[in-house]
Design an enzyme around this catalytic site. Sequence first.
Site, PDB file in Angstrom:
ATOM      1  N   TRP A 331      -6.353  -8.831 -50.910  1.00 57.76           N
ATOM      2  CA  TRP A 331      -5.207  -8.063 -51.405  1.00 57.76           C
ATOM      3  C   TRP A 331      -4.388  -7.536 -50.228  1.00 57.76           C
ATOM      4  O   TRP A 331      -3.151  -7.529 -50.269  1.00 57.76           O
ATOM      5  CB  TRP A 331      -5.690  -6.894 -52.267  1.00 57.76           C
ATOM      6  N   HIS A 332      -5.085  -7.104 -49.168  1.00 60.28           N
ATOM      7  CA  HIS A 332      -4.370  -6.552 -48.023  1.00 60.28           C
ATOM      8  C   HIS A 332      -3.549  -7.609 -47.292  1.00 60.28           C
ATOM      9  O   HIS A 332      -2.545  -7.289 -46.670  1.00 60.28           O
ATOM     10  CB  HIS A 332      -5.346  -5.882 -47.050  1.00 60.28           C
ATOM     11  N   GLY A 333      -3.977  -8.832 -47.331  1.00 61.00           N
ATOM     12  CA  GLY A 333      -3.184  -9.854 -46.657  1.00 61.00           C
ATOM     13  C   GLY A 333      -3.852 -11.211 -46.726  1.00 61.00           C
ATOM     14  O   GLY A 333      -5.082 -11.307 -46.780  1.00 61.00           O
TER      15      GLY A 333
END
Lengths: 489, 91
Positions: A331-333
């Site tokens: 989700w963060h990257g």
Amino acid sequence: MSLAEVEFAFFFPIVWLLYWLGPRRAGWQNAVLLVASLVFYATWSLQLLPLLLLTTAVDYVAASWLGKHPKPEDGQEHGGRRWVLALSLVSNLGALGYFKYAGFFVQSLSELLHLVGFQGGFAVLHIALPIGISFYTMTRVGAMLDVYYGRIPACRSPLVFFTFVSFFPQVIAGPIGRGGDLLPQYEVPRRLDAERLASGAFAFLVGFFMKAYVAERVAEYVGPVFQDPSAYARGLHWLSLFAYATQVFCDFAGYSLLAIGTGRMFGLELPENFRRPLLSTSLMEFWRRWHISLNTWLFDYIYGPMTTGTGFMRARYRLGFIVVFLASGLWHGAMWTFVLWGFLHGVALVVADRWDQFYKTLCRKDRRYVQLRRGGPYKVAAWGLTQGFFLLTLIPFRAPSLGVAWTFAKGLVVSGGSSQLEAEGPAHLVLIAGWLVAYHVIDFERFRQWRERFFALPTAARGVLYGLVIVFLAMFAPVGAGAFIYAQF
Amino acid sequence: MSYAMIRAVVVEWLDDQYHFGDAEKLIGGNDELSFLDRAILDSLGFVKLVVHLEDLYRIKIDRKNLTRVNFDGMKKIVTYVLSHKDYRGPR
């Protein structure tokens, strides 16, 4: 435009005046907020605004249909409801998958094929990431699941639903809103309340200080070392790592406070996102205090249903940690560094849970272990371990590649490279360190009275103090502050 | 199976998993007390407790009902289990 940029200082008063000077009706207030939110979003990306509107429209229609076709009393789901939910999930996750992950997966597959000797490969995809897509997708998916499970009624008004999804302080970087908390607030007219306004302005000021001064000042110590770790000495690696921990916390907690403060000035209460996480004495506690809106989302919509469901994952709490944190990493990257970061945290939670289980057996045998755990030395050791682990895992979180992360990690123990770094003098670092300690310590029971005393000061005295903070910011905040780390996620 | 018996099961589980004999003291005779607010149980603890109660009492808690409103406190937990349509006593 972001909440910490100069343009916002012009944008906000116009919206605020229109909002409060117009008719005291929910329809007017929501219309002002929706138009302002669309303008705000368009300043980031006019081209990708239709994506936000289209996918929100799909969810609105799907939620309305689910609202008209609730789950039967006998508890048996029928196919139609599942199909409509699937349509919404495909719309949301399909857009997220295409825009955020398609390039990553295609490139990873291409590299894998190359590794096993396959010549050729796929063209690298360069797809523009719609700003805020990770945040508004989660907001909508959460609301859809809540409607599907019957936890909240479907929102009837498209105006309310679109405002809820695209509200400008939140749409770029959260906090991730919950339908159950926010939709009822949009459905009623909001009243101007002096106390709430003052509280919103205070939150905004603290958030602005954290972002524009603290995060931006320490950033000078972060970028160069993470860019080329082999060029710097061991001491600068440690300084850079501590500086990054401060930066990422103040950048995101600061942004959250800006959003919460802005929301409050419109009479809306957005969810809390940080609760002094650097005081945590266990990883479990840390994730209950850091990016609360994301972690409660992951817990409520993935971990909880997964481990309490009837499938393979039922009661597999530890495996659940790894699954959820891999999801959190992605989700963060869309980078392997984030996957590694998530995996490390998942594994660490498994280790912590195993330790807890082992310790419980000791406690059952001898109650002195209970007292030991509640004592100061145990808590200090647990705090050091928790925060130390968090600090070290920020290396893959920040590094541009796994190779650079490894070089940086080696630089923490191996000496070499330059010990000179171009940055402002240490006075700012000392001030920031002092402020960071004070910010956390003020939450201790014995110091809370100081905070209460501050808020009990006459309005004029507080106004002078706020004015001094603004003068300080004008003098010492680096020019050009505005981009937020979490906005890129 | 009465309220008191299910309550005792929950207290025993809390003691065994988290509080080692102090659960009753923490609840302090107030069954309305929020477990989350008073750190008697965290969100992971809730998940584990739900699975424990489902397995023990052979009930399936509907996702709709798996909310803080229904489970955050002794009275809420016991009342929910007692009122569950499939509840037939412990396994």
